[in-house]
Design an enzyme around this catalytic site. Structure first.
Site, short mmCIF file in Angstrom:
data_model
loop_
_atom_site.label_atom_id
_atom_site.label_comp_id
_atom_site.label_asym_id
_atom_site.label_seq_id
_atom_site.Cartn_x
_atom_site.Cartn_y
_atom_site.Cartn_z
N GLN A 79 0.84 -1.20 0.00
CA GLN A 79 0.00 0.00 0.00
C GLN A 79 0.87 1.25 0.00
OE1 GLN A 79 -3.17 -0.07 2.86
NE2 GLN A 79 -3.86 1.97 2.30
N PHE A 80 1.18 1.73 -1.20
CA PHE A 80 2.06 2.89 -1.33
C PHE A 80 1.47 4.15 -0.69
CE2 PHE A 80 -0.67 3.42 -5.00
CZ PHE A 80 -0.78 4.79 -5.15
N THR A 81 0.16 4.20 -0.53
CA THR A 81 -0.47 5.39 0.02
C THR A 81 -0.07 5.66 1.47
OG1 THR A 81 -2.47 4.18 0.66
CG2 THR A 81 -2.46 5.20 -1.53
#
Length: 153
Positions: A79-81
């Site tokens: 989850q790059f966010t």
């Protein structure tokens, strides 16, 4: 590297309406990989996730057992966010590692989890895909771990 860890009774990941991974009692790990993260960050995060005592012991005493101690499952989702800068209204993802590099780092993370625990207990989503993550949070119990203290603030 940043991990959001949730103690769960069960969890699953679906892509395009199809369940691709599911677990019973254990942990869901949402993993954000920073643009300058290295294998040192992977080692730190993996060791911490597997050692974190978030489960009760057999007598019901809280915070006594790790996922390893209970032979629980671990569902990992990239989850790059998690590395977003949200000081402005539009999130900025420049602190996140590029997709191609992050995929290699995430693969390394999953391998180290399997090497340090039971590989059959480690599940994951589909890197880069739009995923639906469903879980029953047990508690709720949720922790955030950063491999580098205060660096992502």
């Amino acid at each position: 590297m940043r991990a959001v860890i949730q103690r769960v009774a069960s969890a699953s990941v679906s892509v395009d309406g199809e369940v691709i991974s599911s677990i019973s009692r254990g942990l869901v790990v949402l993993l954000g990989i920073g643009k300058d993260d290295t294998t040192i960050d992977v080692e730190h995060i993996v060791k911490k996730i597997l050692a974190l005592r978030v489960f009760d012991d057999d007598s019901g005493a809280m915070w006594r057992k790790s996922v390893r101690d209970i032979t629980g499952d671990v569902l990992c989702v990239s989850q790059f966010t998690l590395l977003a800068n949200t000081t402005k209204d539009k999130p900025d993802f420049h602190r996140a590692m590029s997709s191609a590099q992050a995929m290699d780092m995430y693969t390394n993370f999953l391998k180290r989890m399997g090497d340090m625990y039971h590989s059959d207990r480690i599940k994951d989503g589909k890197f880069g895909a739009m995923m639906n993550v469903s879980l029953t949070n047990d508690g709720p119990v949720t922790f955030t771990i950063d491999s580098r203290k205060f660096e992502y603030v």
